[in-house]
Write an enzyme that holds these catalytic residues in place. Structure first.
Site, PDB file in Angstrom:
ATOM      1  N   GLU A  36      -5.902 -58.883  41.311  1.00  0.00           N
ATOM      2  CA  GLU A  36      -5.026 -59.206  40.188  1.00  0.00           C
ATOM      3  C   GLU A  36      -4.538 -57.946  39.470  1.00  0.00           C
ATOM      4  O   GLU A  36      -3.393 -57.872  39.037  1.00  0.00           O
ATOM      5  CB  GLU A  36      -5.762 -60.100  39.178  1.00  0.00           C
ATOM      6  CG  GLU A  36      -5.986 -61.532  39.634  1.00  0.00           C
ATOM      7  CD  GLU A  36      -7.223 -61.682  40.512  1.00  0.00           C
ATOM      8  OE1 GLU A  36      -7.830 -60.661  40.924  1.00  0.00           O
ATOM      9  OE2 GLU A  36      -7.582 -62.833  40.813  1.00  0.00           O
ATOM     10  N   ILE A  38       3.020 -35.354  65.102  1.00  0.00           N
ATOM     11  CA  ILE A  38       1.594 -35.686  64.969  1.00  0.00           C
ATOM     12  C   ILE A  38       1.274 -37.095  65.461  1.00  0.00           C
ATOM     13  O   ILE A  38       0.107 -37.452  65.622  1.00  0.00           O
ATOM     14  CB  ILE A  38       1.140 -35.456  63.513  1.00  0.00           C
ATOM     15  CG1 ILE A  38       1.429 -34.009  63.095  1.00  0.00           C
ATOM     16  CG2 ILE A  38      -0.321 -35.749  63.310  1.00  0.00           C
ATOM     17  CD1 ILE A  38       0.819 -32.956  64.016  1.00  0.00           C
ATOM     18  N   GLY A  39       2.264 -37.904  65.718  1.00  0.00           N
ATOM     19  CA  GLY A  39       1.966 -39.193  66.337  1.00  0.00           C
ATOM     20  C   GLY A  39       2.841 -40.331  65.870  1.00  0.00           C
ATOM     21  O   GLY A  39       3.540 -40.944  66.655  1.00  0.00           O
ATOM     22  N   SER A  40       2.824 -40.624  64.569  1.00  0.00           N
ATOM     23  CA  SER A  40       3.577 -41.791  64.126  1.00  0.00           C
ATOM     24  C   SER A  40       5.017 -41.411  63.797  1.00  0.00           C
ATOM     25  O   SER A  40       5.294 -40.317  63.300  1.00  0.00           O
ATOM     26  CB  SER A  40       2.910 -42.423  62.909  1.00  0.00           C
ATOM     27  OG  SER A  40       2.776 -41.489  61.881  1.00  0.00           O
ATOM     28  N   ARG A  93      -3.764 -48.746  44.596  1.00  0.00           N
ATOM     29  CA  ARG A  93      -3.929 -48.769  46.033  1.00  0.00           C
ATOM     30  C   ARG A  93      -5.350 -49.163  46.431  1.00  0.00           C
ATOM     31  O   ARG A  93      -6.321 -48.574  45.976  1.00  0.00           O
ATOM     32  CB  ARG A  93      -3.602 -47.406  46.624  1.00  0.00           C
ATOM     33  CG  ARG A  93      -3.581 -47.471  48.112  1.00  0.00           C
ATOM     34  CD  ARG A  93      -3.094 -46.223  48.774  1.00  0.00           C
ATOM     35  NE  ARG A  93      -3.706 -46.215  50.086  1.00  0.00           N
ATOM     36  CZ  ARG A  93      -3.131 -46.710  51.166  1.00  0.00           C
ATOM     37  NH1 ARG A  93      -1.917 -47.185  51.099  1.00  0.00           N
ATOM     38  NH2 ARG A  93      -3.767 -46.697  52.318  1.00  0.00           N
ATOM     39  N   GLU A 113     -14.171 -34.664  55.459  1.00  0.00           N
ATOM     40  CA  GLU A 113     -14.710 -35.469  54.356  1.00  0.00           C
ATOM     41  C   GLU A 113     -16.049 -36.089  54.702  1.00  0.00           C
ATOM     42  O   GLU A 113     -16.728 -36.613  53.818  1.00  0.00           O
ATOM     43  CB  GLU A 113     -13.698 -36.524  53.887  1.00  0.00           C
ATOM     44  CG  GLU A 113     -13.506 -37.656  54.860  1.00  0.00           C
ATOM     45  CD  GLU A 113     -12.376 -38.589  54.425  1.00  0.00           C
ATOM     46  OE1 GLU A 113     -11.276 -38.093  54.170  1.00  0.00           O
ATOM     47  OE2 GLU A 113     -12.614 -39.796  54.358  1.00  0.00           O
ATOM     48  N   GLU A 171      -2.768 -29.174  58.505  1.00  0.00           N
ATOM     49  CA  GLU A 171      -1.812 -29.147  57.402  1.00  0.00           C
ATOM     50  C   GLU A 171      -1.834 -27.759  56.769  1.00  0.00           C
ATOM     51  O   GLU A 171      -2.875 -27.282  56.356  1.00  0.00           O
ATOM     52  CB  GLU A 171      -2.227 -30.191  56.358  1.00  0.00           C
ATOM     53  CG  GLU A 171      -1.440 -30.105  55.084  1.00  0.00           C
ATOM     54  CD  GLU A 171      -1.876 -31.137  54.051  1.00  0.00           C
ATOM     55  OE1 GLU A 171      -2.163 -32.282  54.430  1.00  0.00           O
ATOM     56  OE2 GLU A 171      -1.918 -30.772  52.875  1.00  0.00           O
ATOM     57  N   HIS A 177       4.868 -35.397  53.129  1.00  0.00           N
ATOM     58  CA  HIS A 177       4.748 -36.238  51.934  1.00  0.00           C
ATOM     59  C   HIS A 177       5.980 -36.126  51.044  1.00  0.00           C
ATOM     60  O   HIS A 177       6.173 -36.917  50.143  1.00  0.00           O
ATOM     61  CB  HIS A 177       3.511 -35.844  51.126  1.00  0.00           C
ATOM     62  CG  HIS A 177       2.253 -35.994  51.911  1.00  0.00           C
ATOM     63  ND1 HIS A 177       1.701 -34.947  52.618  1.00  0.00           N
ATOM     64  CD2 HIS A 177       1.470 -37.065  52.142  1.00  0.00           C
ATOM     65  CE1 HIS A 177       0.626 -35.383  53.237  1.00  0.00           C
ATOM     66  NE2 HIS A 177       0.456 -36.653  52.969  1.00  0.00           N
ATOM     67  N   CYS A 237       1.792 -33.753  59.299  1.00  0.00           N
ATOM     68  CA  CYS A 237       1.096 -35.020  59.589  1.00  0.00           C
ATOM     69  C   CYS A 237       2.096 -35.988  60.219  1.00  0.00           C
ATOM     70  O   CYS A 237       3.234 -35.607  60.525  1.00  0.00           O
ATOM     71  CB  CYS A 237       0.487 -35.589  58.307  1.00  0.00           C
ATOM     72  SG  CYS A 237      -0.724 -36.899  58.602  1.00  0.00           S
TER      73      CYS A 237
HETATM   74  N1  GLN Z   1      -1.600 -39.798  64.550  1.00  0.00           N
HETATM   75  C1  GLN Z   1      -1.632 -40.202  63.180  1.00  0.00           C
HETATM   76  C2  GLN Z   1      -0.202 -40.319  62.646  1.00  0.00           C
HETATM   77  O1  GLN Z   1       0.605 -39.567  63.019  1.00  0.00           O
HETATM   78  C3  GLN Z   1      -2.413 -39.237  62.326  1.00  0.00           C
HETATM   79  C4  GLN Z   1      -2.549 -39.717  60.912  1.00  0.00           C
HETATM   80  C5  GLN Z   1      -3.455 -38.881  60.043  1.00  0.00           C
HETATM   81  O2  GLN Z   1      -3.656 -37.715  60.278  1.00  0.00           O
HETATM   82  N2  GLN Z   1      -3.980 -39.436  59.005  1.00  0.00           N
HETATM   83  O3  GLN Z   1       0.103 -41.152  61.818  1.00  0.00           O
HETATM   84 ZN    ZN Z   2      -2.584 -36.065  59.302  1.00  0.00          ZN
END
Ligand code: GLN
Ligand code: ZN
Length: 753
Positions: A17, A430-432, A514, A604, A664, A693, A725
């Site tokens: 909520e 990086i992938g996506s 979030r 982390e 990064e 970002h 990223c």
């Molecule tokens: N391969 C993922 C992407 O490109 C890596 C995401 C991440 O580092 N958190 O979205």
């Molecule tokens: Zn990343």
């Protein structure tokens, strides 16, 4: 008689909520009064619950409209000067600090200890002043009292508050602000006393960290300064053992101390040092995980303490319940057996009530509850869902060779170069790629059953084909399929692995509005069938360039889930590693020559105490290598980590032995690469050349400059060119513009070489 209390409860509400009200307020759809009324409803409901569970006092001050540290910035009146607030901090100013406004960027956010909760980092300068506005706490104290509850306010203690902040001016030590801060706390405590408050909880979780002597020494001074206010103080520590801070904590002039008996386990030493009149609050229900408490074990260990300490013993969860989901009540689709092993915040509150009765009235009064608990735990211990003999056998058969590539890097590099024939400064991503509305709709409709498998597959193939075509047009060297089929990099794999369960409503606050819904890893992990091979091979079939397979690494899978508490994290990580290893082998067998195993959570996972780092890094890097080492020399393994503090763990990153690591770096202007340079990082590196970002499209010149800077510390033949990223949160227009410039920058570097 032992008493019971909680350190804090979830604040998002049973159906998130708070999130929906916050976001509606930000969009201007509801007014402040409406938002406040949702917040009040959430608080009242939880106080009523605490009361119904038989708790003598309800916790007040654990609620926050955005974040608990931000609450203290408002309460203590130390908003950063750069916001230029004149006078009191209201909700508008509060949200401006959290989210930024037209004139000022938002305050920095970072992880709360080793949790996935993020707090806003206080900004300190030599001229920081504290002008407390106690309404930020007192209003809620009065609200609770008016509703008929006895409030126990909670504050973040002065040293933890200072420690978690940052100096915004060089050559100044924020600990110097303590003398200015303490009167603010003392005044607040005195006001609470005037309001009839008996106990205040002061959270000092930094007592489970390595503290410099000056900080440890300051505790004594600080708590003496807070001693004469007439209100009783419970010093709350949590998240780990106290170790070298134990004596400090127990000698402080307070009226009670809370210790984390789940992660701490120093009860014998605590009792040795506990002064005879002091309350001991024992955190014996795990506030960080979702499993039922083992009542038999707790009673066997601590029942006696109940007799010894009498009313000086308080029972509690180990830490605030903020870090677990709200309630199992809404979970209708969870497997019934798995569900019977779980306890979310509401259920933990009920556990606390049962345990307290068992302590105070003996086991007889709660025989039925104890019996049900024992049966649930026995079922978990014996269930074939949890224990898979073939997984155990595979783990037992692991040899050192499983955690090693066949040849050293120099040899692998030779073979890979011959096979891949990439130019110098090879470009990749990086992938996506952007998760367009069409992609998200297709996934959502497939999930809800309104899109059939064939139509879903066609939609994903279309997204992949589009991503491949765009990458070819851009002139990228190593392509990716774009991850259109993935909602989340952990969930996607978890859903296909045995041993994982997913809640419907198990949300936990990550920051502000979030929330995340971590998977629940309950059993031995195995991979029933290939998870990514079909999509990757389809993508590879569309291009002659190398297609990079994309997997999530074992440490990240572990770190972003609720994991088993019945075996070491290391064992769970190795089980996941074996599943990823099978996938890597299958990708290679299907002709994929480059495989990236993402480990964004590698850093982390570091324990709170540096003394515990080597053991962690040892098993974490081993788990990664187990996942990455089934392949031959000619298959290139990449890993990716998206953060910027590496220097203290460089040897452990080298120990992962990935052929290429992408990291990064753009926001730090390549500064952090220095560490890689002076450490002589042996393998190849792709330092991110632009910040994904930001909406800003960097120019080719921006990125060339960063690459030149990188080439001064890293041998140029080891450098890759890529963003910081993945691009899933960006749109295609921005992404294509930025990537075109990135490819141009790589060409400039090649020509200059
Ligand atoms: N391969 C993922 C992407 O490109 C890596 C995401 C991440 O580092 N958190 O979205
Ligand atoms: Zn990343």
């Amino acid at each position: 008689m032992a008493q019971a209390h909680v350190l804090g409860v979830p604040r998002i509400g049973p159906k998130r909520e708070l999130k929906f009200a916050q976001e509606a307020f930000w969009r201007g759809e509801i007014d402040e009064a409406a938002l406040r009324s949702v917040a009040s409803g959430i608080r009242q409901a939880y106080w009523a619950r605490q009361h119904a569970a038989g708790l003598d006092r309800v916790t007040v001050g654990d609620f926050a409209f955005y974040d608990q540290m931000l609450n203290h910035i408002a309460l203590l009146g130390c908003a950063p000067a750069r916001f230029g607030f004149a006078g009191k901090i209201g909700l508008a100013e509060y949200f401006a600090m959290a989210r930024g406004n037209a004139a000022s960027h938002a305050m920095e956010m970072t992880k709360w200890f080793d949790t996935n909760y993020h707090y806003l980092v206080p900004e300190f300068a030599p001229d920081t002043r504290f002008e407390p506005d106690d309404a930020w706490l007192l209003d809620e104290v009065i609200e609770a009292r008016t509703a008929g509850f006895a409030p126990k306010p909670v504050l973040i203690g002065p040293l933890t508050f200072l420690w978690l902040g940052k100096e915004k001016v060089a050559g100044f030590d924020r600990l110097d602000l303590l003398d200015r801060l303490l009167p603010a706390y003392a005044r607040l405590l005195a006001r609470l006393r005037e309001e009839g408050v008996e106990w205040v909880q002061l959270d000092e979780p930094i007592l489970s960290l390595d503290l410099p002597a000056a900080w440890r020494g300051a505790f004594e001074r600080a708590y003496h300064a807070l001693a004469g206010t007439g209100v009783k103080r419970l010093l709350a520590t949590y998240f780990g053992p106290l170790r070298d801070n134990l004596v400090t904590a127990l000698k402080l002039p307070v009226d009670g101390v809370h210790v984390d008996a789940v992660r701490g386990g120093e009860i014998a030493q605590v009792l040795d040092w506990l002064p005879a009149t002091r309350v001991l609050s024992l955190g014996l229900i795990d506030g960080r995980n979702v499993w039922k408490t083992d009542f038999d074990a707790v009673l066997a260990r601590y029942e006696d303490l109940g007799r010894r300490l009498g009313e000086r013993l308080w029972l509690a969860p180990s830490c605030s319940l903020l870090h677990v989901p709200v309630s199992l009540a809404g979970e209708t689709r969870l497997d019934a057996e798995v569900r019977s092993w779980l306890a979310f915040a509401d259920e933990k509150l009920a556990e606390l009530a049962t345990l307290t009765r068992a302590f105070n009235q003996g086991r007889g009064g709660v025989a039925a509850e104890l019996d049900a608990n024992a049966r649930a735990l026995a079922s978990r211990r014996a269930s074939p869902r949890v224990h898979d003999r073939t997984v155990a056998a595979r783990l037992a058969a692991l040899s050192p060779a499983h955690a090693m590539r066949r040849s050293p890097f120099a040899e692998r590099r030779r073979v890979q170069r011959a096979r891949l024939r990439l130019p110098a400064f090879p470009t990749t991503t990086i992938g996506s790629f952007p998760q367009t509305l069409a992609i998200r709709n297709a996934r959502a409709r497939y999930r809800s059953g309104t899109l059939d498998a064939a139509a879903y597959e066609a939609a994903m193939r279309e997204a992949i084909a589009e991503a491949v075509a765009r990458q070819e047009a851009l002139g990228l060297d190593v392509l990716v399929h774009g991850e259109a089929e993935r909602n989340d990099m952990v969930e996607y794999f978890g859903e296909q692995l045995a041993g994982y369960a997913f809640s419907e409503n198990g949300w936990v606050q990550s920051y502000g509005s979030r929330c995340v819904k971590p998977p629940i890893l309950y059993g031995d992990v195995s991979r029933p069938q290939p998870m990514t091979v079909a999509w990757t091979c389809y993508a590879q079939s569309l291009t002659a360039r190398p297609m990079k397979g994309m997997l999530t690494g074992p440490v990240t899978m572990l770190q972003w889930s609720f994991v088993r508490d019945d075996q070491p994290r290391e064992t769970t990580a190795l089980q996941i590693a074996l599943a990823i290893r099978e996938e890597a082998a299958d990708l290679e067998a299907a002709g994929i020559g480059i495989i990236q195993i993402d480990e964004p959570a590698y850093r982390e996972g570091l324990p709170l105490r540096t003394a515990d780092w080597p053991a962690y890094l040892e098993w974490a890097s081993r788990a990664f290598r187990v996942s990455a080492s089934p392949v031959g020399d000619a298959t290139q393994i990449h890993t990716h980590m998206c953060y910027s503090e590496f220097n203290d763990i460089l040897p452990a990153i080298a120990a992962m032995d990935a052929d290429v690591v992408t990291i990064e770096t753009s926001r730090s202007d390549m500064e952090l690469l220095r560490g890689f340079g002076s450490f002589n990082y042996p393998n190849e590196i792709g330092p991110g050349v632009y910040d994904i970002h930001s909406q800003r499209v960097p120019t080719a010149a921006d990125m060339t400059r960063l690459l030149q800077k990188a080439a001064q510390v890293i041998p140029p033949e080891n450098l890759w060119v890529n963003p910081d990223c993945g691009l899933k949160t960006r749109n295609w227009v921005e992404s294509e513009a930025a990537l075109a410039n990135m490819v141009a920058a790589a060409r400039v570097m090649r020509e200059a070489a």
